[in-house]
Design a protein around this motif. Sequence first.
Motif, PDB file in Angstrom:
ATOM      1  N   CYS A 122       3.821  10.167  12.004  1.00 33.99           N
ATOM      2  CA  CYS A 122       4.135  11.353  12.804  1.00 33.99           C
ATOM      3  C   CYS A 122       3.560  12.612  12.161  1.00 33.99           C
ATOM      4  N   GLU A 123       3.595  12.676  10.836  1.00 38.90           N
ATOM      5  CA  GLU A 123       3.018  13.832  10.140  1.00 38.90           C
ATOM      6  C   GLU A 123       1.528  13.932  10.415  1.00 38.90           C
ATOM      7  N   ARG A 124       0.845  12.796  10.392  1.00 38.79           N
ATOM      8  CA  ARG A 124      -0.591  12.820  10.671  1.00 38.79           C
ATOM      9  C   ARG A 124      -0.859  13.158  12.134  1.00 38.79           C
ATOM     10  N   ALA A 125      -0.048  12.595  13.028  1.00 38.48           N
ATOM     11  CA  ALA A 125      -0.232  12.857  14.456  1.00 38.48           C
ATOM     12  C   ALA A 125      -0.073  14.343  14.766  1.00 38.48           C
ATOM     13  N   ALA A 126       0.915  14.982  14.110  1.00 40.43           N
ATOM     14  CA  ALA A 126       1.119  16.419  14.330  1.00 40.43           C
ATOM     15  C   ALA A 126      -0.037  17.226  13.749  1.00 40.43           C
ATOM     16  N   ARG A 127      -0.517  16.813  12.601  1.00 40.13           N
ATOM     17  CA  ARG A 127      -1.596  17.554  11.936  1.00 40.13           C
ATOM     18  C   ARG A 127      -2.900  17.444  12.707  1.00 40.13           C
ATOM     19  N   GLU A 128      -3.154  16.285  13.330  1.00 39.41           N
ATOM     20  CA  GLU A 128      -4.419  16.056  14.025  1.00 39.41           C
ATOM     21  C   GLU A 128      -4.277  16.105  15.545  1.00 39.41           C
ATOM     22  N   ASP A 129      -3.072  16.459  16.013  1.00 38.93           N
ATOM     23  CA  ASP A 129      -2.813  16.598  17.446  1.00 38.93           C
ATOM     24  C   ASP A 129      -3.208  15.325  18.205  1.00 38.93           C
ATOM     25  N   LEU A 130      -2.703  14.185  17.731  1.00 39.40           N
ATOM     26  CA  LEU A 130      -3.003  12.909  18.369  1.00 39.40           C
ATOM     27  C   LEU A 130      -2.226  12.770  19.673  1.00 39.40           C
ATOM     28  N   TYR A 131      -2.847  12.137  20.657  1.00 42.94           N
ATOM     29  CA  TYR A 131      -2.302  12.062  22.004  1.00 42.94           C
ATOM     30  C   TYR A 131      -0.938  11.380  22.054  1.00 42.94           C
ATOM     31  N   TRP A 132      -0.769  10.296  21.275  1.00 44.93           N
ATOM     32  CA  TRP A 132       0.472   9.531  21.382  1.00 44.93           C
ATOM     33  C   TRP A 132       1.696  10.326  20.939  1.00 44.93           C
ATOM     34  N   ALA A 133       1.486  11.372  20.122  1.00 35.89           N
ATOM     35  CA  ALA A 133       2.623  12.171  19.667  1.00 35.89           C
ATOM     36  C   ALA A 133       3.340  12.820  20.852  1.00 35.89           C
ATOM     37  N   LEU A 150       0.838  -1.199   0.000  1.00 38.19           N
ATOM     38  CA  LEU A 150       0.000   0.000   0.000  1.00 38.19           C
ATOM     39  C   LEU A 150       0.875   1.251   0.000  1.00 38.19           C
ATOM     40  N   HIS A 151       0.255   2.389  -0.297  1.00 41.73           N
ATOM     41  CA  HIS A 151       0.976   3.642  -0.218  1.00 41.73           C
ATOM     42  C   HIS A 151       1.503   3.854   1.195  1.00 41.73           C
ATOM     43  N   VAL A 152       2.674   4.463   1.298  1.00 41.72           N
ATOM     44  CA  VAL A 152       3.234   4.786   2.609  1.00 41.72           C
ATOM     45  C   VAL A 152       2.264   5.655   3.400  1.00 41.72           C
ATOM     46  N   SER A 153       1.587   6.578   2.725  1.00 43.24           N
ATOM     47  CA  SER A 153       0.641   7.460   3.416  1.00 43.24           C
ATOM     48  C   SER A 153      -0.535   6.683   3.994  1.00 43.24           C
ATOM     49  N   ASP A 154      -0.999   5.645   3.279  1.00 44.27           N
ATOM     50  CA  ASP A 154      -2.091   4.815   3.810  1.00 44.27           C
ATOM     51  C   ASP A 154      -1.630   4.057   5.048  1.00 44.27           C
ATOM     52  N   ASN A 155      -0.419   3.495   4.986  1.00 45.41           N
ATOM     53  CA  ASN A 155       0.103   2.782   6.146  1.00 45.41           C
ATOM     54  C   ASN A 155       0.397   3.727   7.298  1.00 45.41           C
ATOM     55  N   GLY A 156       0.829   4.956   6.989  1.00 43.53           N
ATOM     56  CA  GLY A 156       1.062   5.934   8.042  1.00 43.53           C
ATOM     57  C   GLY A 156      -0.218   6.282   8.780  1.00 43.53           C
ATOM     58  N   ARG A 157      -1.292   6.434   8.031  1.00 40.76           N
ATOM     59  CA  ARG A 157      -2.592   6.716   8.651  1.00 40.76           C
ATOM     60  C   ARG A 157      -3.032   5.564   9.542  1.00 40.76           C
ATOM     61  N   GLU A 158      -2.859   4.328   9.060  1.00 43.25           N
ATOM     62  CA  GLU A 158      -3.276   3.172   9.850  1.00 43.25           C
ATOM     63  C   GLU A 158      -2.390   2.994  11.085  1.00 43.25           C
ATOM     64  N   LEU A 159      -1.101   3.267  10.944  1.00 46.33           N
ATOM     65  CA  LEU A 159      -0.211   3.171  12.104  1.00 46.33           C
ATOM     66  C   LEU A 159      -0.607   4.189  13.161  1.00 46.33           C
ATOM     67  N   ALA A 160      -0.931   5.402  12.737  1.00 42.45           N
ATOM     68  CA  ALA A 160      -1.351   6.427  13.696  1.00 42.45           C
ATOM     69  C   ALA A 160      -2.583   5.967  14.469  1.00 42.45           C
ATOM     70  N   ASP A 161      -3.510   5.294  13.782  1.00 43.61           N
ATOM     71  CA  ASP A 161      -4.717   4.797  14.454  1.00 43.61           C
ATOM     72  C   ASP A 161      -4.380   3.679  15.436  1.00 43.61           C
ATOM     73  N   VAL A 162      -3.497   2.765  15.025  1.00 45.62           N
ATOM     74  CA  VAL A 162      -3.111   1.660  15.905  1.00 45.62           C
ATOM     75  C   VAL A 162      -2.425   2.196  17.159  1.00 45.62           C
ATOM     76  N   LEU A 163      -1.543   3.175  16.999  1.00 47.22           N
ATOM     77  CA  LEU A 163      -0.843   3.739  18.152  1.00 47.22           C
ATOM     78  C   LEU A 163      -1.807   4.474  19.081  1.00 47.22           C
ATOM     79  N   SER A 164      -2.807   5.128  18.505  1.00 44.57           N
ATOM     80  CA  SER A 164      -3.804   5.809  19.335  1.00 44.57           C
ATOM     81  C   SER A 164      -4.536   4.820  20.224  1.00 44.57           C
ATOM     82  N   ALA A 165      -4.961   3.691  19.635  1.00 43.15           N
ATOM     83  CA  ALA A 165      -5.653   2.665  20.422  1.00 43.15           C
ATOM     84  C   ALA A 165      -4.712   2.005  21.417  1.00 43.15           C
TER      85      ALA A 165
END
Length: 430
Positions: A245-256, A202-217
Amino acid sequence: MYTRFVTASVDRRQEELDALAVLAGTELRRATTGVAKVHASIADGVFGGLRMAFGRRADPVRTVHNTLALAAYTTVGGSADLVGRLTGIVAAVPVARRAPSETSRGAVTLGILNGLIGDELSRDASPLAATMTIRVDGREVLPTAEALRAAFPGAGSHLTVFLHGLMESEYAWEIGGRSSYGRRLSDDIGSTEIRIRYNSGLHVSDNGRELADVLSALVLLWPVPVTGLSLIGHSMGGLVIRSACERAAREDLYWAGLLRHAVYLGTPHLGAPMAKGVHAATAALGGFPATNPFGNLLRRRSAGVRDLFHGTLTEEGWHDIERDVLRQPLPDDAPLPPNVRHLFATASVTRRADHPLGRLLGDGLVLAGSGRGQGRDRTIGLRPSDGFHLGSAHHFTLLNHDGVYAWLRSELRPRRALERRSDAIGFSVL
């Protein structure tokens, strides 16, 4: 509960084996069609020359040839269906209870398959398509408090998350039969090893989005409060970390806010020669009828492989870009998140990185400059002092090497307050 688990595992095994049977038949038919096209293109050239030399007297020979060729390729195509059916019959025999994806050998095979055509498998909703999941002993750990508590009975407050590279699985960290970095770090500094498996096609961006979700949970449902997080990626895995990390910074995710280290082992931040070479070969082979089928084969390369042309991290970097145009525009590099130590390791097949051959080949797959994120046209902001180089080694050596581990342990160990203050003003007391 045990009966339900075994039944689910057996059902998954059958689904995966059935899918492998179908895929085997499909790929054999596709390969047969490609060979037939090459054969036809060459034959057209040969018989075209014969007609120029002998006129219409060559036509009967051409007709006989075409008839025999059609019969041969039709027979082979029918054999592909037979192979698929036979594989399905074999798959129905209950030889083992574990699904292929839950065994080390099966995970390695499916990792290669996902790297090659994982985007196709995902698009077709194939059970062979990997998803971004935590794995323990090959089995998926659901992102629930109960499942995490059962899978990690000795859960600590600092998590070290490992992401494999292209065409790999979480078993790659055990290369050479040695204990993984994560297990050794658990013994030496008390961190808890978390291994992730994902679809590297898959695209790196798709996997980055999914990783951000997994880390959040993960940090929300972990059995004990998480006080620190380190992410370690090999090759493409490092790009996936940067994308998350780019997504986490953009969406201010807690795990960042818990992230302490991001480690990139042999990561092609500026792209990989392999991806660029395949891209150029696709364009070259597609220009001639005799080689066009080979160009079409290379054109099937996955979205993940395509992203390695420049090390593209975000959807904006590929969304409106013509996939097969020879010159690919440079993507915008996502900034490295602040307040995080960004560590990187490179390797070279020569003892010294600056050896002419070492500069040319790098670690065999990634050049040292790309691993450092420094090039003539781009730089991503990694500090040379945060790097480590391993000479006389190849790309996969970085997955498990005593020298790399000693460096990791030194960099990831808890740091005293005085050390952190000294880093902030630009010197170290070590």
